[in-house]
Enzyme design. Structure first.
Site, PDB file in Angstrom:
ATOM      1  N   HIS A  75     -28.543   1.110 -59.548  1.00 55.66           N
ATOM      2  CA  HIS A  75     -29.722   1.978 -59.019  1.00 55.66           C
ATOM      3  C   HIS A  75     -31.074   1.103 -59.396  1.00 55.66           C
ATOM      4  O   HIS A  75     -30.446  -0.194 -60.412  1.00 55.66           O
ATOM      5  CB  HIS A  75     -30.222   2.899 -59.057  1.00 55.66           C
ATOM      6  CG  HIS A  75     -29.683   2.616 -61.012  1.00 55.66           C
ATOM      7  ND1 HIS A  75     -30.839   1.701 -61.860  1.00 55.66           N
ATOM      8  CD2 HIS A  75     -28.592   3.226 -62.121  1.00 55.66           C
ATOM      9  CE1 HIS A  75     -29.889   2.416 -63.395  1.00 55.66           C
ATOM     10  NE2 HIS A  75     -29.342   3.250 -63.231  1.00 55.66           N
ATOM     11  N   ALA A 120      -8.038 -11.935 -52.490  1.00 54.35           N
ATOM     12  CA  ALA A 120      -9.189 -13.166 -53.524  1.00 54.35           C
ATOM     13  C   ALA A 120     -10.741 -12.499 -52.939  1.00 54.35           C
ATOM     14  O   ALA A 120     -11.201 -13.076 -51.765  1.00 54.35           O
ATOM     15  CB  ALA A 120      -9.302 -13.775 -53.916  1.00 54.35           C
ATOM     16  N   THR A 125     -15.986  -2.010 -49.410  1.00 50.84           N
ATOM     17  CA  THR A 125     -16.951  -1.155 -49.629  1.00 50.84           C
ATOM     18  C   THR A 125     -16.780   0.872 -48.966  1.00 50.84           C
ATOM     19  O   THR A 125     -17.216   1.561 -49.451  1.00 50.84           O
ATOM     20  CB  THR A 125     -17.730  -1.661 -48.580  1.00 50.84           C
ATOM     21  OG1 THR A 125     -17.265  -1.702 -47.003  1.00 50.84           O
ATOM     22  CG2 THR A 125     -18.421  -2.597 -48.896  1.00 50.84           C
ATOM     23  N   ARG A 140     -11.121  -6.377 -44.785  1.00 52.64           N
ATOM     24  CA  ARG A 140     -10.777  -4.769 -43.846  1.00 52.64           C
ATOM     25  C   ARG A 140      -9.517  -5.406 -43.579  1.00 52.64           C
ATOM     26  O   ARG A 140      -8.642  -6.468 -44.296  1.00 52.64           O
ATOM     27  CB  ARG A 140     -11.479  -5.898 -41.675  1.00 52.64           C
ATOM     28  CG  ARG A 140     -12.827  -5.633 -41.743  1.00 52.64           C
ATOM     29  CD  ARG A 140     -13.252  -6.843 -40.617  1.00 52.64           C
ATOM     30  NE  ARG A 140     -14.082  -7.055 -40.594  1.00 52.64           N
ATOM     31  CZ  ARG A 140     -16.134  -6.391 -40.214  1.00 52.64           C
ATOM     32  NH1 ARG A 140     -15.584  -4.679 -40.722  1.00 52.64           N
ATOM     33  NH2 ARG A 140     -16.542  -6.220 -39.772  1.00 52.64           N
ATOM     34  N   ARG A 143      -2.989  -6.612 -43.317  1.00 48.30           N
ATOM     35  CA  ARG A 143      -1.278  -6.028 -41.729  1.00 48.30           C
ATOM     36  C   ARG A 143      -1.530  -5.113 -43.178  1.00 48.30           C
ATOM     37  O   ARG A 143      -2.129  -4.808 -43.958  1.00 48.30           O
ATOM     38  CB  ARG A 143      -0.605  -6.541 -42.242  1.00 48.30           C
ATOM     39  CG  ARG A 143      -0.481  -7.669 -42.878  1.00 48.30           C
ATOM     40  CD  ARG A 143       0.202  -8.930 -43.068  1.00 48.30           C
ATOM     41  NE  ARG A 143       0.531  -9.672 -42.211  1.00 48.30           N
ATOM     42  CZ  ARG A 143       0.593 -11.196 -41.559  1.00 48.30           C
ATOM     43  NH1 ARG A 143       1.773 -11.214 -42.350  1.00 48.30           N
ATOM     44  NH2 ARG A 143       0.041 -11.587 -40.759  1.00 48.30           N
TER      45      ARG A 143
END
Length: 170
Positions: A75, A120, A125, A140, A143
């Site tokens: 916050h 690493a 998110t 992302r 694989r």
């Protein structure tokens, strides 16, 4: 008040303790759920509120490298933005056999699946599915991997290669 002081001291000391077993024990004493045969590298930062308990769950045989940050609570403190943005406060769950690389940042509410690998420096998110390698900022999918014993079959298989030290690597 006593719990908050104890937790703050245990978290601080665990960051720099030699020996991953001592770090795991101290973090358990500070109220985190940590499974069996877990490796926690030096300087793990868990950003949470001192009154929180059991907001981080780490499964069995998990490897967490040095300087990883797990953000449970965030916050803008005293800023007027807090009225608009509010506070984020959600648990983090790391599944059995996961491997989290050096310098990874994990955001609130994220679940890292069983056998997942986070490269690493990645910033996680959103949830990472079981047996998946993720990298980057934001993380992302690189694989999907097959775990020993065929627990999670996939079409793409990561082959292990020998490193200079003779250990297996990706």
């Amino acid at each position: 008040m006593v719990w908050k002081l104890r937790k703050r001291l245990l978290k601080f000391m665990a960051r720099f303790m030699p020996g991953y077993r001592i770090r795991c024990m101290m973090l358990k004493m500070a109220g985190y759920r940590i499974g069996r045969n877990v490796f926690i590298g030096e300087e793990l930062i868990i950003k949470d509120e001192l009154e929180d308990r059991r907001m981080v769950a780490i499964g069995d045989r998990v490897a967490i490298a040095d300087r990883v940050t797990l953000v449970v609570s965030s916050h803008p403190n005293f800023s007027r933005i807090r009225e608009v943005m509010g506070e984020v406060h959600e648990p983090i769950n790391i599944g059995d056999d996961a491997w989290i690389g050096t310098g990874v940042i994990v955001f609130p509410g994220v679940r890292i699946g069983k056998g997942a690998v986070v490269g690493a420096g990645s910033v996680v998110t959103s949830d990472v599915p079981d047996s998946t390698i993720v990298v980057g900022n934001p993380a992302r999918t690189l694989r999907i991997i097959d775990l020993p014993g065929g627990e999670t079959p996939s079409k793409k298989t990561v082959r292990l290669r020998s490193t200079r030290s003779g250990k297996q690597g990706i």
